[in-house]
Design a protein around this motif. Structure first.
Motif, PDB file in Angstrom:
ATOM      1  N   GLN A  71     -17.724 -77.272  76.932  1.00 39.16           N
ATOM      2  CA  GLN A  71     -18.219 -76.346  77.944  1.00 39.16           C
ATOM      3  C   GLN A  71     -17.361 -76.415  79.207  1.00 39.16           C
ATOM      4  OE1 GLN A  71     -22.379 -76.852  78.800  1.00 39.16           O
ATOM      5  NE2 GLN A  71     -22.977 -76.955  76.661  1.00 39.16           N
ATOM      6  N   THR A  72     -17.276 -75.282  79.904  1.00 33.83           N
ATOM      7  CA  THR A  72     -16.659 -75.247  81.223  1.00 33.83           C
ATOM      8  C   THR A  72     -17.770 -75.274  82.272  1.00 33.83           C
ATOM      9  OG1 THR A  72     -16.698 -72.840  81.507  1.00 33.83           O
ATOM     10  CG2 THR A  72     -14.871 -73.763  80.237  1.00 33.83           C
ATOM     11  N   ASN A  73     -17.371 -75.268  83.532  1.00 33.40           N
ATOM     12  CA  ASN A  73     -18.342 -75.216  84.630  1.00 33.40           C
ATOM     13  C   ASN A  73     -18.773 -73.790  84.959  1.00 33.40           C
ATOM     14  OD1 ASN A  73     -18.326 -78.028  85.040  1.00 33.40           O
ATOM     15  ND2 ASN A  73     -16.484 -77.885  86.310  1.00 33.40           N
ATOM     16  N   MET A  74     -18.241 -72.837  84.231  1.00 39.40           N
ATOM     17  CA  MET A  74     -18.569 -71.428  84.471  1.00 39.40           C
ATOM     18  C   MET A  74     -19.758 -71.011  83.614  1.00 39.40           C
ATOM     19  SD  MET A  74     -16.195 -68.023  83.817  1.00 39.40           S
ATOM     20  CE  MET A  74     -15.006 -68.469  85.071  1.00 39.40           C
ATOM     21  N   SER A  75     -20.630 -70.186  84.177  1.00 43.63           N
ATOM     22  CA  SER A  75     -21.728 -69.609  83.403  1.00 43.63           C
ATOM     23  C   SER A  75     -21.323 -68.227  82.907  1.00 43.63           C
ATOM     24  CB  SER A  75     -22.990 -69.493  84.252  1.00 43.63           C
ATOM     25  OG  SER A  75     -22.831 -68.500  85.253  1.00 43.63           O
ATOM     26  N   VAL A  76     -22.051 -67.753  81.916  1.00 41.54           N
ATOM     27  CA  VAL A  76     -21.776 -66.408  81.406  1.00 41.54           C
ATOM     28  C   VAL A  76     -22.008 -65.368  82.496  1.00 41.54           C
ATOM     29  CG1 VAL A  76     -22.473 -64.666  79.714  1.00 41.54           C
ATOM     30  CG2 VAL A  76     -22.273 -67.065  79.026  1.00 41.54           C
ATOM     31  N   ALA A  77     -23.017 -65.599  83.360  1.00 38.65           N
ATOM     32  CA  ALA A  77     -23.275 -64.669  84.466  1.00 38.65           C
ATOM     33  C   ALA A  77     -22.073 -64.593  85.403  1.00 38.65           C
ATOM     34  CB  ALA A  77     -24.518 -65.100  85.232  1.00 38.65           C
ATOM     35  N   GLN A  78     -21.407 -65.712  85.656  1.00 41.98           N
ATOM     36  CA  GLN A  78     -20.218 -65.711  86.499  1.00 41.98           C
ATOM     37  C   GLN A  78     -19.070 -64.961  85.820  1.00 41.98           C
ATOM     38  OE1 GLN A  78     -20.131 -70.033  86.946  1.00 41.98           O
ATOM     39  NE2 GLN A  78     -20.441 -69.815  89.155  1.00 41.98           N
ATOM     40  N   LEU A  79     -18.983 -65.085  84.498  1.00 40.72           N
ATOM     41  CA  LEU A  79     -17.981 -64.321  83.765  1.00 40.72           C
ATOM     42  C   LEU A  79     -18.248 -62.831  83.890  1.00 40.72           C
ATOM     43  CD1 LEU A  79     -15.537 -64.284  81.821  1.00 40.72           C
ATOM     44  CD2 LEU A  79     -17.179 -64.390  79.932  1.00 40.72           C
ATOM     45  N   PHE A  80     -19.525 -62.453  83.806  1.00 42.78           N
ATOM     46  CA  PHE A  80     -19.889 -61.056  84.017  1.00 42.78           C
ATOM     47  C   PHE A  80     -19.386 -60.569  85.373  1.00 42.78           C
ATOM     48  CE2 PHE A  80     -23.913 -61.362  81.166  1.00 42.78           C
ATOM     49  CZ  PHE A  80     -23.141 -61.097  80.053  1.00 42.78           C
ATOM     50  N   ASP A  81     -19.641 -61.353  86.417  1.00 42.57           N
ATOM     51  CA  ASP A  81     -19.224 -60.966  87.764  1.00 42.57           C
ATOM     52  C   ASP A  81     -17.715 -60.777  87.837  1.00 42.57           C
ATOM     53  OD1 ASP A  81     -21.822 -61.037  88.679  1.00 42.57           O
ATOM     54  OD2 ASP A  81     -21.682 -63.082  89.471  1.00 42.57           O
ATOM     55  N   GLY A  82     -16.968 -61.716  87.237  1.00 38.03           N
ATOM     56  CA  GLY A  82     -15.521 -61.623  87.270  1.00 38.03           C
ATOM     57  C   GLY A  82     -14.987 -60.428  86.514  1.00 38.03           C
ATOM     58  N   ALA A  83     -15.727 -59.989  85.494  1.00 45.46           N
ATOM     59  CA  ALA A  83     -15.299 -58.833  84.701  1.00 45.46           C
ATOM     60  C   ALA A  83     -15.880 -57.528  85.232  1.00 45.46           C
ATOM     61  CB  ALA A  83     -15.709 -59.032  83.237  1.00 45.46           C
ATOM     62  N   GLY A  84     -16.666 -57.605  86.307  1.00 44.10           N
ATOM     63  CA  GLY A  84     -17.267 -56.402  86.863  1.00 44.10           C
ATOM     64  C   GLY A  84     -18.373 -55.828  86.011  1.00 44.10           C
ATOM     65  N   VAL A  85     -19.084 -56.702  85.303  1.00 48.48           N
ATOM     66  CA  VAL A  85     -20.183 -56.274  84.428  1.00 48.48           C
ATOM     67  C   VAL A  85     -21.507 -56.624  85.091  1.00 48.48           C
ATOM     68  CG1 VAL A  85     -21.322 -56.651  82.205  1.00 48.48           C
ATOM     69  CG2 VAL A  85     -18.827 -56.524  82.332  1.00 48.48           C
ATOM     70  N   SER A  86     -22.420 -55.667  85.154  1.00 46.69           N
ATOM     71  CA  SER A  86     -23.744 -55.911  85.730  1.00 46.69           C
ATOM     72  C   SER A  86     -24.636 -56.600  84.708  1.00 46.69           C
ATOM     73  CB  SER A  86     -24.390 -54.583  86.154  1.00 46.69           C
ATOM     74  OG  SER A  86     -23.620 -53.957  87.160  1.00 46.69           O
ATOM     75  N   SER A  87     -25.342 -57.631  85.163  1.00 45.25           N
ATOM     76  CA  SER A  87     -26.232 -58.351  84.269  1.00 45.25           C
ATOM     77  C   SER A  87     -27.669 -58.252  84.768  1.00 45.25           C
ATOM     78  CB  SER A  87     -25.822 -59.828  84.175  1.00 45.25           C
ATOM     79  OG  SER A  87     -26.747 -60.542  83.391  1.00 45.25           O
TER      80      SER A  87
END
Length: 214
Positions: A71-87
């Protein structure tokens, strides 16, 4: 170990998968959908030390897999933010992103069940697919994505003949991918290696460099 295979071209998680889906099947053995467990021969300092890899593609042109226990320290929600995806699904705030390997470390590779119908999906088995296109992320953010997912950044790749050479050098233990969905989606990440070894009847305390195919 695990040198760079020709990478899918994309920005963020969008990519085409023709270069990996069109690879011919190897006539020597079929490892697609199997697991690779790093052996002590790889040492304790390298990037694949104690790694468990799920092989998504294997053929005459090489192999591609995802590390599934780091695992990394990043959450899937943070990945969404970085990709410009609304969660709109709070589940993703606690779901981890995995380090999938050293190749294309800024791009998303999503293992999921069921395979579904997404823009750029590589079917690994009847139950499991690997998608690299943005549409699956957007569906996940809406709560409409696959039932079970494992999200990673990057992948591990081998050029033609490289994995076979490493297997001959006892760098990896191969583990059949029967019921792979249970190990990938229903087992805690820190327990996946022990579960994989349990399936082989191997005691982790007695794990040594004498390896090969299971």
């Amino acid at each position: 170990m695990a040198k760079k295979k020709t990478a899918p071209q994309s920005s963020d998680v969008e990519t085409e998968t023709a270069d990996i889906t069109d690879a011919p099947s190897s006539e020597l053995m079929n490892l697609k959908g199997s697991f690779l467990l790093a052996m002590p021969a790889l040492g304790d300092e390298g990037p694949f030390s104690h790694a468990l890899i799920y092989l998504c593609e294997y053929g005459d042109e090489g192999a591609l897999g995802i590390v599934v226990n780091r695992q990394t320290n990043m959450s899937v929600a943070q990945l969404f933010d970085g990709a410009g995806v609304s969660s709109f699904d709070n589940h993703w705030h606690g779901a981890p992103v995995y380090w999938g390997g050293p190749v294309c470390g800024d791009r998303g590779f999503i293992l999921h069940r069921p395979v579904g119908n997404w823009q750029s999906t590589l079917p690994v088995s009847e139950e499991i697919g690997m998608t690299t296109s943005r549409d699956v992320l957007e569906a996940m953010g809406r709560g409409e994505g696959p039932e079970e997912v494992l999200v990673s950044l990057g992948y591990a790749g081998w050029s033609a003949g490289q994995l076979e050479q490493e297997l001959a050098q006892n760098a990896w233990l191969t583990i059949p991918g029967d019921d792979a969905e249970k190990l990938l989606f229903q087992c805690a990440s820190e327990a996946r290696i022990h579960e994989a070894m349990r399936r082989l009847g191997v005691d982790p305390l007695h794990f040594s460099g004498n390896a090969g195919h299971a």
